[in-house]
Design a protein around this motif. Structure first.
Motif, short mmCIF file in Angstrom:
data_model
loop_
_atom_site.label_atom_id
_atom_site.label_comp_id
_atom_site.label_asym_id
_atom_site.label_seq_id
_atom_site.Cartn_x
_atom_site.Cartn_y
_atom_site.Cartn_z
N ALA A 162 0.92 -1.14 -0.51
CA ALA A 162 0.11 0.04 -0.35
C ALA A 162 0.85 1.08 0.32
N ALA A 163 1.82 1.22 0.40
CA ALA A 163 3.42 2.72 0.76
C ALA A 163 3.47 2.66 -0.51
N GLN A 164 4.12 1.24 -0.91
CA GLN A 164 4.33 1.79 -2.39
C GLN A 164 3.31 2.20 -3.33
N VAL A 165 2.40 2.02 -3.26
CA VAL A 165 1.06 2.22 -4.92
C VAL A 165 0.90 3.87 -4.44
N ASP A 166 1.20 3.98 -3.07
CA ASP A 166 0.54 5.41 -2.86
C ASP A 166 2.30 6.28 -3.12
N PHE A 167 3.52 6.02 -2.81
CA PHE A 167 4.65 6.60 -3.18
C PHE A 167 4.01 6.77 -4.68
N GLU A 168 3.70 5.80 -5.63
CA GLU A 168 3.67 6.15 -7.16
C GLU A 168 2.97 7.10 -7.76
N LEU A 169 1.87 7.25 -6.44
CA LEU A 169 0.60 8.56 -6.96
C LEU A 169 1.05 9.31 -6.32
N ARG A 170 1.74 9.29 -5.44
CA ARG A 170 2.04 11.02 -4.44
C ARG A 170 3.48 10.88 -4.58
N SER A 171 4.23 10.70 -5.48
CA SER A 171 5.84 10.70 -5.43
C SER A 171 6.33 12.54 -5.00
N ALA A 172 5.57 13.39 -5.50
CA ALA A 172 6.23 14.35 -5.82
C ALA A 172 6.37 14.81 -4.31
N GLU A 173 5.20 14.45 -2.81
CA GLU A 173 4.99 14.90 -1.81
C GLU A 173 5.80 14.02 -1.07
N TYR A 174 6.05 12.62 -1.09
CA TYR A 174 7.32 12.32 -0.36
C TYR A 174 8.43 12.63 -0.66
N TYR A 175 8.97 12.85 -1.99
CA TYR A 175 9.96 13.27 -2.24
C TYR A 175 10.52 14.86 -1.27
N SER A 176 9.26 15.64 -1.26
CA SER A 176 9.52 16.94 -0.66
C SER A 176 9.41 16.62 0.68
N LEU A 177 8.39 15.89 1.30
CA LEU A 177 9.51 15.71 3.22
C LEU A 177 10.48 15.05 2.97
N LEU A 178 11.00 14.41 2.45
CA LEU A 178 12.51 13.83 2.34
C LEU A 178 13.30 15.02 2.00
N ALA A 179 13.58 15.96 0.93
CA ALA A 179 14.21 16.61 1.27
C ALA A 179 13.95 17.91 2.62
N GLU A 180 13.44 18.17 3.22
CA GLU A 180 13.52 18.94 4.62
C GLU A 180 13.36 18.05 5.22
N ILE A 181 13.39 16.61 5.05
CA ILE A 181 13.80 16.11 6.22
C ILE A 181 15.35 15.55 6.52
N SER A 182 15.89 15.79 5.66
CA SER A 182 17.14 15.79 5.21
C SER A 182 17.67 16.79 5.23
#
Length: 738
Positions: A228-248
């Motif tokens: 479910a997380a993998q599928v959601d990442f494909e659908l909303r990757s921009a939001e995942y990468y945005s958070l990743l940039a902020e946290i890292s």
């Protein structure tokens, strides 16, 4: 102190506990992401270091190191040097302690630089336990959404105010404790209880306890499964990468994210507040800066490269102004993106949206005038609406604003009239400067006549630095490579094909007639022996075998028809054809075709006219792009490619441009290179080499005529006038039945 006071203190304590719980839950979720990211990031850093040759250490030390013996010892990369350590390095013949110290210091400097810049990419076609763990950890924060971030901010603020008051109010918790406290402590406790009562009442009226409780639940809820997380990442990757940039903390270059604006403008923009109360989407740092720029400067052009989320930035501005009490907003855009704008506004903010299009548009306009909200209309429809008065419209947004660069066009005059009557205007375009600086000045004049007047021909010829400085008060542009470090790779391939005898015959006939448009599509006139068409079939076949989706662009309807017939006749089992998506397809239907293409299981092909689909529509489902012929304007190709290679794309994108040797394609490619350099100098880059004055004045008609005459001379034909039977530019041919 009675029961009422003790109850106030108890309510304050419960609110403080809920606030601390939310902050703690969020901190643990962030730490889980960092823990999952570290091994992936470390591995990426190691790969980078192992790819840097030892010779680079000389660059760091300005050539002082002698590294020949080091390389002969088998240490060939910076990664090897760091892994060897001082003891092994000291054992190399001819290497002394000083050299070892300098070598390791230089290697560590390179390592630190790599640590700061390397980006983590998640390969959705090759999931592994480490990347799955990272996506699962990120899923918690993505799913919690902006409300959780808002709850944490409010919780932090409440704790800072409430905790000292609770400490002062401690004597009020019991009658005996209050009696034993000194006079000063009792007075402080009384004041603290009153302050707690006010603060808790304020929080309860704002439904803060419910917000905190919901945020804690969301931050503790994980995905139902790894899949479910993998599928959601494909659908909303921009939001995942945005958070990743902020946290890292590995954010984009600050100067690039701020568009290389002058310091005084940057300072003003940074100090501009940005209210997110009505917004349902988190912003990246550069997006927040873009929204603040529009608010601080009031009338601006947002010229971000395709794929950077200009629409989201515009919505952030709308949401802020709505929070300030503004009620009416107008968005003007091409008909092809009406549906997309409606969806984005509905999904990304809490504002009401209305479409002013079609036969009922005047009734809809009257309804919008009475009730407010975000009105979305087309350039042509805007001409039929009366310009607003006073401060009636909080913001005018003009998408694809380069469409109104001609001041003599009626659509341009309508936009200029509205811009004049609106206190705030936001022009959005990824291609503000195509062939002539004068066209860009026309856009600027609608926003700020003073800046337009200051932008003289001297700026055009002096190079991009002067140009960007002159337009800085109204113009902001950022590029993908500067702010989207997580974008998958983009590989461009020019596929040069030798014309078949049949292709050559069709081409020579078009040249003899002086028919420029026929020359451009001669390679598809006889499909059964078309070299370009054969290569296109091979590309689509290969993509299908790899499970990829393909979008095929052409300027011409009849070329798309030929391609459709050819692919339908030879299509692999399971490959679905969509389109052609042309200028004659209604706006709503265009979006539906793109949605169906994206939702199709397995490989699929979307056929699209490049001017109809190259603007506004998002095609991240495609990872292969085929352009059937070179375009007259380089920005047309850039826009088309950016439909697929944009924020949200999770796969590498391959772009194939089909070109025929020895004719119009070769000449177009050479001339377009000069146009691209001009565009880069004035609109894309902040500082590059000076542009050549003669490149500014080449019109499409002159370009076509020059190519026809050169080809007639090359083929030994008598020169004939360029035929007027067909339009010269792609834009004019959208509905001409090409």
């Amino acid at each position: 102190m009675g029961r009422g006071e003790r109850d106030v203190v108890a309510r304050g304590a419960r609110l403080s506990e809920a606030a601390r719980a939310v902050v703690g839950d969020h901190a643990r979720a962030v730490e889980a992401v960092r823990a999952a990211l570290k091994p992936i990031h470390d591995a990426a850093v190691q790969r980078e270091l192992e790819a840097i040759p030892v010779a680079r250490l000389q660059d760091v030390t300005e050539g002082r190191l002698r590294l020949g013996s080091v390389e002969k010892s088998g240490l060939r990369t910076v990664g090897d040097v760091l892994a060897a350590g001082p003891y092994r390095l000291r054992q190399i013949a001819g290497v002394g302690q000083r050299t070892v110290d300098q070598m390791l210091a230089a290697a560590r400097r390179l390592s630190e630089a790599v640590h700061e810049t390397v980006a983590v990419h998640i390969d959705v076609d090759r999931w592994e336990p480490r990347t799955t763990a990272l996506v699962v950890a990120l899923h918690v924060l993505v799913e919690a959404g902006p409300d959780a971030r808002r709850a944490v901010d409010r919780a932090t603020e409440v704790s800072e105010r409430l905790d000292p008051l609770l400490a002062d109010a401690r004597p009020a918790a019991g009658r005996v404790r209050m009696l034993l406290a000194g006079q000063e402590k009792r007075a402080r406790a009384v004041r603290a209880v009153a302050a707690i009562r006010s603060l808790v009442g304020e929080a309860e009226r704002a439904d803060l306890p419910e917000l905190l409780a919901q945020a804690s639940v969301d931050l503790l809820r994980g995905p139902s499964s790894d899949l479910a997380a993998q599928v959601d990442f494909e659908l909303r990757s921009a939001e995942y990468y945005s958070l990743l940039a902020e946290i890292s903390g590995r954010l984009s270059d600050e100067a690039a994210a701020e568009g290389f604006l002058p310091d005084e403008i940057v300072e003003r923009v940074r100090n501009q507040p940005l209210d997110d109360a009505h917004r349902r989407v988190s912003l990246r740092g550069y997006q927040a800066f873009g929204a603040r720029f529009a608010l601080a400067q009031r009338k601006v052009i947002l010229g971000d490269e395709m794929g950077l989320g200009k629409t989201i930035q515009a919505i952030a501005v709308l949401a802020h102004l709505a929070a300030e009490g503004k009620s009416h907003f107008m968005v003007v855009c091409p008909a092809s993106v009406l549906v997309n704008w409606t969806r984005e506004v509905e999904a990304r903010c809490a504002l009401r949206v209305m479409v002013l299009h079609g036969p009922d548009r005047h009734d809809a306009f009257a309804d919008w005038k009475g009730r407010g909200g975000v009105a979305v209309t087309t350039f042509d429809a805007l001409r039929g609406f009366p310009a607003p008065g006073g401060d009636e419209v909080g913001l005018l947004v003009v998408d694809e604003a380069h469409s109104v660069k001609n001041p003599k066009a009626k659509r341009s005059q309508a936009v200029a009239l509205w811009a004049e009557h609106c206190g705030r205007t936001l022009f959005m375009t990824g291609t503000p400067m195509e062939n002539r600086v004068v066209e860009f000045r026309n856009l600027v004049r609608m926003l700020d006549g003073g800046v337009a007047d200051a932008l003289g021909e001297r700026d055009a010829l002096a190079g991009s630095v002067a140009f960007r400085k002159a337009v800085a008060p109204v113009y902001l542009r950022r590029n993908q490579e500067d702010v989207l470090t997580e974008l998958p790779s983009l590989q461009r391939t020019d596929e040069w094909e030798e014309l078949s005898a049949s292709d050559e015959e069709a081409y020579r006939e078009a040249v003899r007639l002086g028919n420029f448009m026929a020359m451009r599509r001669a390679a598809y006139r006889r499909p059964e022996k078309s070299a370009k068409l054969e290569r296109l079939r091979e590309i689509v076949q290969e993509a299908a075998e790899n499970g990829q989706k393909t979008v095929v662009f052409s300027c011409f309807k009849d070329v798309l028809g030929v391609v459709q017939e050819a692919l339908a006749a030879t299509a692999t089992d399971g490959v679905t054809l969509f389109g052609p998506l042309t200028g004659g397809v209604p706006a709503g239907r265009r979006q539906q075709i793109v949605d169906d293409f994206a939702d199709a299981p397995g490989p699929a092909v979307l056929l699209a006219q490049i001017q109809a689909a190259g603007i506004g529509l998002n095609m991240q489902a495609a990872s292969v792009v085929v352009i059937c012929e070179p375009q007259i304007k380089p920005t047309i190709e850039h826009q088309a490619v950016a439909r697929a290679h944009r924020m949200g794309q999770v796969r590498p994108v391959r772009v194939y441009r089909l070109l025929a040797t020895g004719g119009v394609d070769e000449r177009l490619v050479r001339m377009l290179e000069a146009k691209t350099r001009l565009f880069d100098a004035y609109a894309r880059r902040s500082a590059v080499a000076e542009a050549t004055p003669d490149a500014v004045d080449v019109s499409d008609t002159e370009l076509a005529r020059r190519i026809v005459e050169e080809e007639q001379a090359r083929l030994g034909m008598a020169r004939e006038s360029l035929t007027a039977r067909e339009p010269l530019t792609a834009g004019e041919s959208l509905t001409a039945g090409e």
